[in-house]
Design a protein around this motif. Structure first.
Motif, PDB file in Angstrom:
ATOM      1  N   MET A 122     -53.166 -78.585  33.791  1.00  0.00           N
ATOM      2  CA  MET A 122     -51.831 -78.737  33.275  1.00  0.00           C
ATOM      3  C   MET A 122     -50.869 -78.159  34.288  1.00  0.00           C
ATOM      4  N   GLY A 123     -50.048 -78.972  34.820  1.00  0.00           N
ATOM      5  CA  GLY A 123     -49.139 -78.509  35.842  1.00  0.00           C
ATOM      6  C   GLY A 123     -47.758 -78.187  35.310  1.00  0.00           C
ATOM      7  N   TYR A 124     -47.689 -77.379  34.277  1.00  0.00           N
ATOM      8  CA  TYR A 124     -46.404 -77.026  33.706  1.00  0.00           C
ATOM      9  C   TYR A 124     -46.420 -75.562  33.302  1.00  0.00           C
ATOM     10  N   ILE A 125     -45.244 -75.055  32.999  1.00  0.00           N
ATOM     11  CA  ILE A 125     -45.133 -73.680  32.547  1.00  0.00           C
ATOM     12  C   ILE A 125     -45.425 -73.671  31.054  1.00  0.00           C
ATOM     13  N   ASN A 126     -46.435 -72.945  30.641  1.00  0.00           N
ATOM     14  CA  ASN A 126     -46.859 -72.904  29.255  1.00  0.00           C
ATOM     15  C   ASN A 126     -45.878 -72.054  28.450  1.00  0.00           C
ATOM     16  N   PRO A 127     -45.127 -72.667  27.522  1.00  0.00           N
ATOM     17  CA  PRO A 127     -44.118 -71.903  26.773  1.00  0.00           C
ATOM     18  C   PRO A 127     -44.723 -70.830  25.875  1.00  0.00           C
ATOM     19  N   LEU A 128     -45.996 -70.954  25.524  1.00  0.00           N
ATOM     20  CA  LEU A 128     -46.625 -69.925  24.698  1.00  0.00           C
ATOM     21  C   LEU A 128     -46.687 -68.590  25.433  1.00  0.00           C
ATOM     22  N   LEU A 129     -46.732 -68.646  26.761  1.00  0.00           N
ATOM     23  CA  LEU A 129     -46.811 -67.406  27.540  1.00  0.00           C
ATOM     24  C   LEU A 129     -45.469 -66.686  27.630  1.00  0.00           C
ATOM     25  N   LEU A 145     -43.886 -65.891  24.973  1.00  0.00           N
ATOM     26  CA  LEU A 145     -43.867 -65.042  23.785  1.00  0.00           C
ATOM     27  C   LEU A 145     -44.563 -63.712  24.082  1.00  0.00           C
ATOM     28  N   PRO A 146     -44.109 -62.632  23.466  1.00  0.00           N
ATOM     29  CA  PRO A 146     -44.771 -61.337  23.685  1.00  0.00           C
ATOM     30  C   PRO A 146     -46.274 -61.388  23.372  1.00  0.00           C
ATOM     31  N   ALA A 147     -46.655 -62.087  22.313  1.00  0.00           N
ATOM     32  CA  ALA A 147     -48.078 -62.180  21.969  1.00  0.00           C
ATOM     33  C   ALA A 147     -48.850 -62.947  23.044  1.00  0.00           C
ATOM     34  N   GLY A 148     -48.225 -63.954  23.652  1.00  0.00           N
ATOM     35  CA  GLY A 148     -48.876 -64.685  24.737  1.00  0.00           C
ATOM     36  C   GLY A 148     -49.096 -63.799  25.950  1.00  0.00           C
ATOM     37  N   ARG A 149     -48.115 -62.979  26.257  1.00  0.00           N
ATOM     38  CA  ARG A 149     -48.267 -62.048  27.379  1.00  0.00           C
ATOM     39  C   ARG A 149     -49.338 -61.011  27.066  1.00  0.00           C
ATOM     40  N   ALA A 150     -49.440 -60.597  25.787  1.00  0.00           N
ATOM     41  CA  ALA A 150     -50.479 -59.631  25.405  1.00  0.00           C
ATOM     42  C   ALA A 150     -51.866 -60.247  25.582  1.00  0.00           C
ATOM     43  N   LEU A 151     -52.002 -61.537  25.269  1.00  0.00           N
ATOM     44  CA  LEU A 151     -53.287 -62.217  25.489  1.00  0.00           C
ATOM     45  C   LEU A 151     -53.662 -62.201  26.963  1.00  0.00           C
ATOM     46  N   MET A 152     -52.692 -62.455  27.819  1.00  0.00           N
ATOM     47  CA  MET A 152     -52.973 -62.497  29.254  1.00  0.00           C
ATOM     48  C   MET A 152     -53.310 -61.112  29.796  1.00  0.00           C
TER      49      MET A 152
END
Length: 108
Positions: free
Chosen positions: A1-8, A10-17
């Motif tokens: 996927m060559g796009y910026i994932n909007p889920l990341l 979100l604070p919870a998305g950053r916590a997952l990473m």
């Protein structure tokens, strides 16, 4: 996927990473399984002419795929921004250094 994932974004998305790589791999596997199961449910709903359930299961499948992809994303940026190392994948805009092109070169 060559796009910026909007889920990341979100604070919870950053916590997952920010989770350890082993944990991200386990969650990624579950998300890929969820995606496959939700896709089957979506197709069943489509064949039964259940539009709302088709839309629901298709959305579940899509979000699970986006999360799995984010969790499997190549190297974390690691750029220090505001005294904190960025935990987003390389190529994604950092929250505090979005004006900096992180695709070009190593994190600083």
């Amino acid at each position: 996927m060559g796009y910026i994932n909007p889920l990341l974004d979100l604070p919870a998305g950053r916590a997952l990473m920010a989770l350890p790589a082993e944990d991200r791999k386990r969650i990624e596997a579950v998300m890929r399984e969820l995606r496959a199961e939700a896709a089957v449910n979506a197709e069943t709903a489509y064949r039964r002419h259940k539009g709302p359930m088709y839309a629901y299961w298709r959305a579940v499948s899509t979000y699970a795929r986006h999360l799995a992809h984010a969790l499997s994303a190549a190297p974390i940026c690691g750029r220090n921004s505001g005294g904190v190392a960025c935990t987003l994948p390389k190529g994604h805009r950092c929250p505090d250094c979005s004006s900096v092109g992180i695709d070009a070169g190593d994190p600083s």
